[in-house]
Write a protein that holds these residues in place. Sequence first.
Motif, PDB file in Angstrom:
ATOM      1  N   ILE A  64       0.827  -1.212   0.000  1.00 45.68           N
ATOM      2  CA  ILE A  64       0.000   0.000   0.000  1.00 45.68           C
ATOM      3  C   ILE A  64       0.862   1.263   0.000  1.00 45.68           C
ATOM      4  N   VAL A  65       2.032   1.168   0.588  1.00 45.21           N
ATOM      5  CA  VAL A  65       2.946   2.315   0.607  1.00 45.21           C
ATOM      6  C   VAL A  65       3.317   2.724  -0.822  1.00 45.21           C
ATOM      7  N   ASP A  66       3.533   1.724  -1.683  1.00 45.94           N
ATOM      8  CA  ASP A  66       3.876   2.012  -3.084  1.00 45.94           C
ATOM      9  C   ASP A  66       2.692   2.645  -3.815  1.00 45.94           C
ATOM     10  N   LEU A  67       1.508   2.099  -3.568  1.00 49.13           N
ATOM     11  CA  LEU A  67       0.303   2.642  -4.209  1.00 49.13           C
ATOM     12  C   LEU A  67       0.062   4.078  -3.733  1.00 49.13           C
ATOM     13  N   ASP A  68       0.159   4.286  -2.430  1.00 48.45           N
ATOM     14  CA  ASP A  68      -0.036   5.639  -1.874  1.00 48.45           C
ATOM     15  C   ASP A  68       0.946   6.631  -2.485  1.00 48.45           C
ATOM     16  N   GLY A  69       2.198   6.222  -2.597  1.00 47.04           N
ATOM     17  CA  GLY A  69       3.231   7.109  -3.146  1.00 47.04           C
ATOM     18  C   GLY A  69       2.898   7.507  -4.570  1.00 47.04           C
ATOM     19  N   PHE A  70       2.499   6.525  -5.363  1.00 46.83           N
ATOM     20  CA  PHE A  70       2.189   6.806  -6.768  1.00 46.83           C
ATOM     21  C   PHE A  70       0.975   7.722  -6.892  1.00 46.83           C
ATOM     22  N   VAL A  71      -0.091   7.389  -6.174  1.00 46.46           N
ATOM     23  CA  VAL A  71      -1.330   8.183  -6.264  1.00 46.46           C
ATOM     24  C   VAL A  71      -1.085   9.607  -5.762  1.00 46.46           C
TER      25      VAL A  71
END
Length: 140
Positions: A64-71
């Motif tokens: 989720i950290v990767d998704l949050d960063g991208f979004v």
Amino acid sequence: MKAHLTRRYTFSASHRLHSAKMSDEENRRVYGKCNNPYGHGHNYALEVTVAGPVDPRTGMVCNIVDLDGFVEREVLERFGHENLNELPAFQAAVPTSENLCAEIFSLLRAGFHAAPVEKVRLEETMLNSFEYSDKGEVPR
Ligand code: NI
């Protein structure tokens, strides 16, 4: 076996619904108050769904950290507290939530690779929401 992960984000932006392909009169008739020259704002809620196999090492579809960063970088910073009509993505397209939802889906599809992005859902108000998904489309 495929698991789905959905994450929710919020951002605010303003827009004016006005199509260069229609006359001023037609724009007023089609969009009503949303065609007001000064525009109006929305508090959007965005749901991003990724889907794929659970990684046996981490037990997750994606971090989720990767998704949050991208979004955060590619969606919230791009659209948050902006006048959508002024952005490059909406020079040719009307910044309706249908088009905004499709634009966000394209950004995620093109740039987020940690897990396949299956669906984007955008709430414009408590009463309406829009979805864009890869159902029936050829994966890029
Ligand atoms: Ni609106």
